[in-house]
Enzyme design. Structure first.
Site, mmCIF file in Angstrom:
data_model
loop_
_atom_site.group_PDB
_atom_site.id
_atom_site.type_symbol
_atom_site.label_atom_id
_atom_site.label_comp_id
_atom_site.label_asym_id
_atom_site.label_seq_id
_atom_site.Cartn_x
_atom_site.Cartn_y
_atom_site.Cartn_z
ATOM 1 N N THR A 172 22.310 67.733 15.630
ATOM 2 C CA THR A 172 22.491 67.387 15.120
ATOM 3 C C THR A 172 22.176 67.772 13.323
ATOM 4 O O THR A 172 22.520 68.065 12.328
ATOM 5 C CB THR A 172 21.694 65.888 14.275
ATOM 6 O OG1 THR A 172 19.686 66.450 14.618
ATOM 7 C CG2 THR A 172 21.798 65.024 15.290
ATOM 8 N N GLY A 173 20.889 69.107 13.658
ATOM 9 C CA GLY A 173 20.684 70.151 12.253
ATOM 10 C C GLY A 173 22.569 70.686 12.319
ATOM 11 O O GLY A 173 22.737 71.136 10.591
HETATM 12 N N1 LIG Z 1 18.017 59.059 15.578
HETATM 13 C C1 LIG Z 1 18.321 59.403 14.112
HETATM 14 N N2 LIG Z 1 18.867 57.962 13.273
HETATM 15 C C2 LIG Z 1 19.380 58.402 12.159
HETATM 16 N N3 LIG Z 1 19.094 60.240 11.832
HETATM 17 C C3 LIG Z 1 19.052 61.137 12.496
HETATM 18 C C4 LIG Z 1 17.773 61.208 13.879
HETATM 19 N N4 LIG Z 1 17.721 61.512 14.730
HETATM 20 C C5 LIG Z 1 17.687 62.396 14.140
HETATM 21 N N5 LIG Z 1 18.496 62.771 12.059
HETATM 22 C C6 LIG Z 1 18.516 62.947 10.747
HETATM 23 O O1 LIG Z 1 19.429 64.150 10.895
HETATM 24 C C7 LIG Z 1 19.937 65.245 10.278
HETATM 25 C C8 LIG Z 1 19.300 66.130 11.324
HETATM 26 O O2 LIG Z 1 17.555 66.117 11.493
HETATM 27 P P1 LIG Z 1 16.264 66.967 11.967
HETATM 28 O O3 LIG Z 1 15.345 66.417 11.254
HETATM 29 O O4 LIG Z 1 16.761 66.220 13.192
HETATM 30 O O5 LIG Z 1 16.992 68.497 11.987
HETATM 31 P P2 LIG Z 1 16.853 69.197 13.455
HETATM 32 O O6 LIG Z 1 16.130 69.538 14.138
HETATM 33 O O7 LIG Z 1 17.317 70.660 12.349
HETATM 34 O O8 LIG Z 1 17.742 69.209 14.351
HETATM 35 P P3 LIG Z 1 17.925 69.979 15.521
HETATM 36 O O9 LIG Z 1 17.794 69.764 16.742
HETATM 37 O O10 LIG Z 1 19.985 69.910 15.692
HETATM 38 O O11 LIG Z 1 18.434 71.224 15.128
HETATM 39 C C9 LIG Z 1 18.924 64.316 9.853
HETATM 40 O O12 LIG Z 1 19.500 64.416 8.448
HETATM 41 C C10 LIG Z 1 17.753 63.207 10.309
HETATM 42 O O13 LIG Z 1 17.576 62.207 9.149
HETATM 43 MG MG LIG Z 2 17.644 72.430 13.461
#
Ligand SMILES: Nc1ncnc2c1ncn2[C@@H]1O[C@H](COP(=O)(O)OP(=O)(O)OP(=O)(O)O)[C@@H](O)[C@H]1O
Ligand SMILES: [Mg+2]
Ligand SMILES: Cc1ncc(CO)c(N)n1
Length: 716
Positions: A425-426
């Site tokens: 997602t990130g």
């Molecule tokens: N279950 C969820 N429902 C809605 N939005 C989510 C959910 N999980 C993550 N997000 C959104 O996805 C984006 C990525 O957020 P997150 O804090 O998970 O980043 P990350 O840890 O860097 O991701 P990654 O694990 O891919 O590196 C943000 O906009 C967050 O609000």
């Molecule tokens: Mg990330």
């Protein structure tokens, strides 16, 4: 390195006035100017050198700096430590060969060219001598009183198409020309008075940049690691960029052996190879935005930082990837401090809670603490921060954007989507953000657009059934849902089939004496006025039938489209008719004074009878030829395909030709075709047959309508 010519400022000391050249350049570069040419015919070489040194300081690497004509001043300024990227020469100025020799292979050398002979001259030079051409003038302008005849946008397009190097459009360029010039192949807009004489050069530059970005798909580069399972890393980035409307490119920092359950191994290619990938891009392609993901180790970070220092892409989004969703490390712990050095190169950094804690050295246990840490980070490094709340406990997953200047905060509340599939997602969010910024959205808008897209993709992730662990989001879910793919392919087939079926009608229309005489301008005025009088009668009732389509439309979007078209027919097109039929006034009485000819009655009877039947699909099929045949004919007439004279502004019926070659009319036609083809795809075979018949009969009426204007029945 290829020069980013998108917005090119040419200075003029008189137009800059009391504000001065240096301050004007500073503000214009703040607003997004990407290349500055110092042009002052009257200054001495010594003055020019001094000014170059000062400009190099205020530009501070944010834009390229070239000087008009003064090769020696450029060399002198360079000797005194200024960053002068090159020179721009006119046809009568110093030789480009000599400029290349003394400035070296990395210098930016531009040349003015406004004739096919000038292009021949460039083609005769060794490759790599000239980097770009300034082609103009586009419109007559006062800032170059001795300018050659204006090329117009068509003239520019012809030269740009034949040029071996990118061409910036220069001379009388107006902001409203942006879209047409970009479509004509311009690599950028060079402006003098529009920026030098602006009250607020930064705001004006921003407007130009905004229009330029909106006029084409951005070229977005991801610098990141590979995730073979396709949910994160460059694979996710390329899908995200495409889904958000950009052209995606990817430079690999590292390869992971990874799936939805975790990372098994990481391979980091030598930094020299990373640099070779980066240079391969920036030597050839203008990069509109960069997204940075996994950086693996300190060597990689240094290599990327050096490249960013040289190339200075206008938008850099840094996702400070440290640990994967699965918990595996993606950045050497001892490289965390090197990452801090990269923050100054980014416009926006997108940490999750854990990354924010590492980057600030603060505890980030809850959302309040996250916002406070984001303020600290933004202030310390002068970078905007998008804090992501995906890792918070509970039902809310807010994000927040903290501005680099002034610490303004914008919160994005959001309910957690019930899904385990959050792998990547990130990565996906940061690439979407880079793309939306490069499309011209403000940071606040770009985050909102990227989030809305990500949430739709998150909801659809589970259905993909990819892997046993935390699966990916469905990057293209929005496109698939909106009927993309199958519908698009089927609609395209129907479209080609229908167009082919009226091929003979179209060929007949091209041959009609009315049309050939209209094209070459020999059409007698009374025949043209007869045609317009009939067409006015036609348009009045055609608009009523369009309104009926609006009444029957199944969606509000289609309803609005047909209603808008009805308005356009009765207001836009009829305005043109009235200007010919009732030039001295007299309004409706004169515009609609003609007696309806048999062809006019017959065509309208057909449309009204289909409308009366109440079948929406059939009705819009019957309405389509009036859009499609006129756009086709108008476009070809305007391009001079039927007769070269039809391109001439002195053509007696130029205003008529303009109306039907209007890009807005072409866009409306494309939308009408889309609606009709989607309906034809939706309906069954019998329904499609009825639609096709309504369509071909209308096309035949179009032919008869033009034919009637050759030898009109006497009217009273
Ligand atoms: N279950 C969820 N429902 C809605 N939005 C989510 C959910 N999980 C993550 N997000 C959104 O996805 C984006 C990525 O957020 P997150 O804090 O998970 O980043 P990350 O840890 O860097 O991701 P990654 O694990 O891919 O590196 C943000 O906009 C967050 O609000
Ligand atoms: Mg990330
Ligand atoms: C290659 C790569 N980059 C980033 C992430 C972060 O999700 C990942 N899992 N893999």
């Amino acid at each position: 390195m290829i020069a980013d010519l998108s917005l090119y400022l040419v200075t003029d000391p008189d137009l800059c006035g009391a504000r001065g050249v240096v301050e004007t350049v500073r503000q214009a570069v703040d607003g997004g100017v990407r290349i500055v040419q110092l042009r002052d015919k009257a200054a001495t070489d010594a003055d020019t050198t001094a000014l170059l040194i000062e400009l190099s300081r205020v530009i501070d690497g944010r834009a390229l700096l070239v000087v008009n004509d003064r090769l020696d001043a450029a060399l002198a300024a360079r000797e005194q430590g200024a960053r002068v990227d090159g020179v721009h020469l006119g046809q009568g100025d110093a030789s480009v060969l000599r400029a290349r020799e003394v400035l070296g292979p990395d210098a930016i050398i531009g040349l003015t060219a406004n004739t096919p002979e000038h292009l021949q001259g460039v083609l005769a030079l060794p490759e790599g001598t000239v980097d770009y051409l300034g082609v103009g003038v586009i419109r007559p302008t006062a800032t170059k009183p001795d300018h050659p005849p204006a090329l117009g946008i068509d003239g520019f397009e012809a030269l740009a198409a034949a040029s071996p190097v990118p061409c910036a459009a220069i001379g009388g360029v107006r902001i409203d020309d942006t879209e047409a010039l970009r479509a004509a192949g311009a690599a950028g807009l060079a402006v003098v008075s529009a920026l030098c004489a602006a009250d607020d050069p930064a705001a004006t530059a921003q407007e130009f940049v905004h229009r330029w970005r909106g006029a084409g798909a951005p070229r977005v580069l991801s610098i990141a690691g590979s995730d073979p399972s396709g949910g994160a890393g460059i694979q996710a980035d390329l899908k995200s960029i495409a889904a958000n409307g950009g052209y995606g490119m990817a430079v690999l920092t590292a390869l992971t052996a990874q799936n939805t359950c975790g990372v098994r191994a990481v391979h980091v290619p030598p930094p020299e190879f990373l640099r070779a990938q980066l240079d391969a891009i920036s030597d050839d392609i203008v990069v509109d935005a960069v997204k940075i993901g996994m950086l693996a180790d300190a060597d990689v970070i240094r290599t990327v930082a050096d490249w960013l220092d040289e190339v200075r892409p206008p938008i850099v989004v840094l996702d400070p990837v440290m640990v994967a969703t699965s918990g595996d490390r993606l950045l050497d712990p001892d490289a965390e401090s090197a990452l801090l050095g990269l923050l100054g190169h980014a416009d926006i950094v997108t940490p999750n809670l854990a990354e924010l804690a590492v980057l600030t050295g603060q505890d980030v246990d809850d959302w309040e603490a996250a916002l406070a840490a984001a303020d600290v980070l933004s202030e310390r490094f002068g970078v905007a921060v998008l804090v992501k709340g995906g890792h918070l406990d509970g039902d809310e997953v807010p994000d927040a954007l903290v501005d680099s200047a002034g610490g303004l905060r914008h919160g994005y509340p959001g309910a957690r989507i019930a899904t385990a599939h959050t792998h990547g997602t990130g990565c996906s969010l940061s690439s979407a953000l880079a793309t939306q910024l490069a499309r011209g959205l403000t940071p606040v808008e770009a985050v909102a657009a990227a989030r809305a897209w990500l949430r739709e993709s998150l909801r659809a992730g589970g259905a993909l059934q990819v892997g046993q662990g935390r699966g990916p989001v469905s990057h293209l879910a929005g496109l698939w849902r909106r009927g993309g793919l199958d519908t698009a392919a089927a609609a395209e087939e129907i479209r080609e089939d229908w167009w082919e079926r009226i091929a003979s009608v179209r060929a007949d229309i091209d041959e009609l004496p009315f049309i050939t005489a209209l094209a070459d301008g020999t059409l007698a005025r009374d025949l043209f006025l007869f045609y317009l009088g009939q067409d006015a009668l036609y348009l009045r009732d055609y608009a009523r039938v369009l309104a009926e389509a609006a009444r029957l439309a199944p969606t509000s979007h289609e309803q609005a489209f047909w209603a808008h078209s009805a308005h356009g027919a009765i207001v836009g097109e009829l305005e043109l008719h009235a200007s010919w039929l009732a030039p001295a006034g007299g309004g409706d009485a004169r515009t609609f004074a003609a007696t309806p000819a048999p062809a006019t009655v017959a065509y309208l009877d057909h449309l009204r009878s289909v409308a009366f039947g109440g079948d929406y699909d059939e009705l819009i099929a019957a309405l389509l030829p009036c859009f499609w045949l006129y756009t086709d004919l108008g476009g070809r007439l305007h391009a001079g395909e039927l007769d070269a004279f039809a391109r001439d502004p002195r053509h007696p019926y130029a205003s008529w030709l303009e109306t039907y070659a209007d890009p807005a009319f072409a866009a409306a036609t494309e939308e009408a075709i889309d609606h009709v083809m989607a309906a034809a795809h939706r309906t069954d075979a019998a329904g499609r047959q009825r639609m096709l018949r309504a369509f071909t009969v209308s096309s035949e009426h179009e032919r008869a309508f033009f034919a009637a204007a050759e030898s009109p029945a006497p009217t009273t």
